[in-house]
Design an enzyme around this catalytic site. Structure first.
Site, PDB file in Angstrom:
ATOM      1  N   GLU A   1     -35.686 -64.390  22.690  1.00 65.27           N
ATOM      2  CA  GLU A   1     -35.472 -63.265  21.786  1.00 65.27           C
ATOM      3  C   GLU A   1     -35.097 -63.778  20.398  1.00 65.27           C
ATOM      4  OE1 GLU A   1     -36.184 -60.609  20.621  1.00 65.27           O
ATOM      5  OE2 GLU A   1     -35.161 -59.046  21.791  1.00 65.27           O
TER       6      GLU A   1
ATOM      7  N   HIS B   1     -38.720 -58.176  29.669  1.00 64.81           N
ATOM      8  CA  HIS B   1     -37.774 -58.290  30.786  1.00 64.81           C
ATOM      9  C   HIS B   1     -37.230 -56.916  31.209  1.00 64.81           C
ATOM     10  CE1 HIS B   1     -34.236 -57.444  28.281  1.00 64.81           C
ATOM     11  NE2 HIS B   1     -34.819 -58.174  27.346  1.00 64.81           N
TER      12      HIS B   1
END
Length: 270
Positions: free
Chosen positions: A89, A11
């Protein structure tokens, strides 16, 4: 043999990335202005790549990044994104929302090295690896199933298109089925998959590729790059190969890891 391409992108930058604050899963921070520019730059770099499948973590920073990439696409702007919590994550428990320096201090107090240390309420590295392995296995099953269903219709034309669009920007080299070599046994790609995820998660997934699946690496890649975390919107490309027997693990070739060509001056435009 069945072959598909796997493009993995981290990202874009968030404010907390820049401030070195742990986000994990519990702090769902949006992209910063720089992060949006990075996502757009990655999208411009990938704008002619024909993806057949798009997956993303379901956290805000990855959702915004994958949207920024597809928005710039010339060929798959309307492709449906599948959001998957297995791409999130690593969970850092009580360390989420705290400075990276605090996590390191917690690890030191526990007598452990930071990457191996699991804060209270966090995920172990093995747990993160199992999430990555599970996602990859399900992805492989999906691609193999679709390839079997489409085999009688494809006859190579779509796969050549997929391969050509990647070869325009990535150093495919010998991983690519050469159009000029009619004796080549390597078939074209049956799919081209885009995945948008997170730094620690990607490091764990790639470690699984390297250690468990014996992924081959380009000669230009040095060990320090393998041990590092991807920069924001770093792009990694793998070619996944399945032999006829589907019970056997695939072989994986890394074409590039953490590519940043799109960030060389590109974040100031668009």
């Amino acid at each position: 043999m069945t072959r598909f391409a796997l493009t993995v992108v981290r990202h874009g930058e968030t404010r907390l990335n820049k401030e070195k604050i742990i986000q994990g899963q519990g702090v769902d921070e949006p992209l910063s202005e720089t992060g949006f520019k990075q996502a757009a730059a990655a999208g411009i770099f990938l704008n002619n790549v024909k993806f057949t499948h798009v997956f993303s973590s379901d956290l805000m920073r990855t959702k915004q990044t994958v949207h920024g990439i597809l928005e710039k696409s010339n060929v798959c702007k309307d492709l449906t994104v599948k959001y998957d919590s297995r791409l999130r994550e690593r969970k850092y428990g009580v360390a989420e929302g705290r400075a990276l320096s605090e996590l390191r201090a917690m690890a030191k107090a526990a007598g452990e090295e930071c990457p191996m240390f699991t804060p209270p309420g966090g995920e172990t590295l093995d747990q993160v690896k199992m999430r990555g392995k599970d996602f990859f296995n399900i992805l492989c099953q999906l691609i193999l199933q679709e390839a079997g269903q489409n085999e009688q219709f494809s006859q190579g034309a779509p796969s050549n298109c997929l391969e050509t669009s990647l070869a325009e920007i990535f150093p495919l080299g010998k991983t690519c089925a050469s159009e000029s070599n009619s004796d080549s046994d390597a078939p074209g790609l049956v799919a081209s998959v885009l995945v948008v995820s997170h730094g620690a998660y990607m490091k764990s997934l790639f470690n699984y590729f390297l250690t468990d699946l014996k992924c081959s690496l380009p000669s230009t890649l040095n060990k320090s790059e393998l041990m590092s975390v991807s920069p924001n919107t770093g792009i990694s490309l793998f070619i996944v190969n399945f032999e006829k027997g589907r019970e056997v693990n695939p072989t994986i070739q890394c074409v590039c890891m953490y590519l940043q060509d799109h960030l060389n001056g590109g974040t100031e435009t668009h």
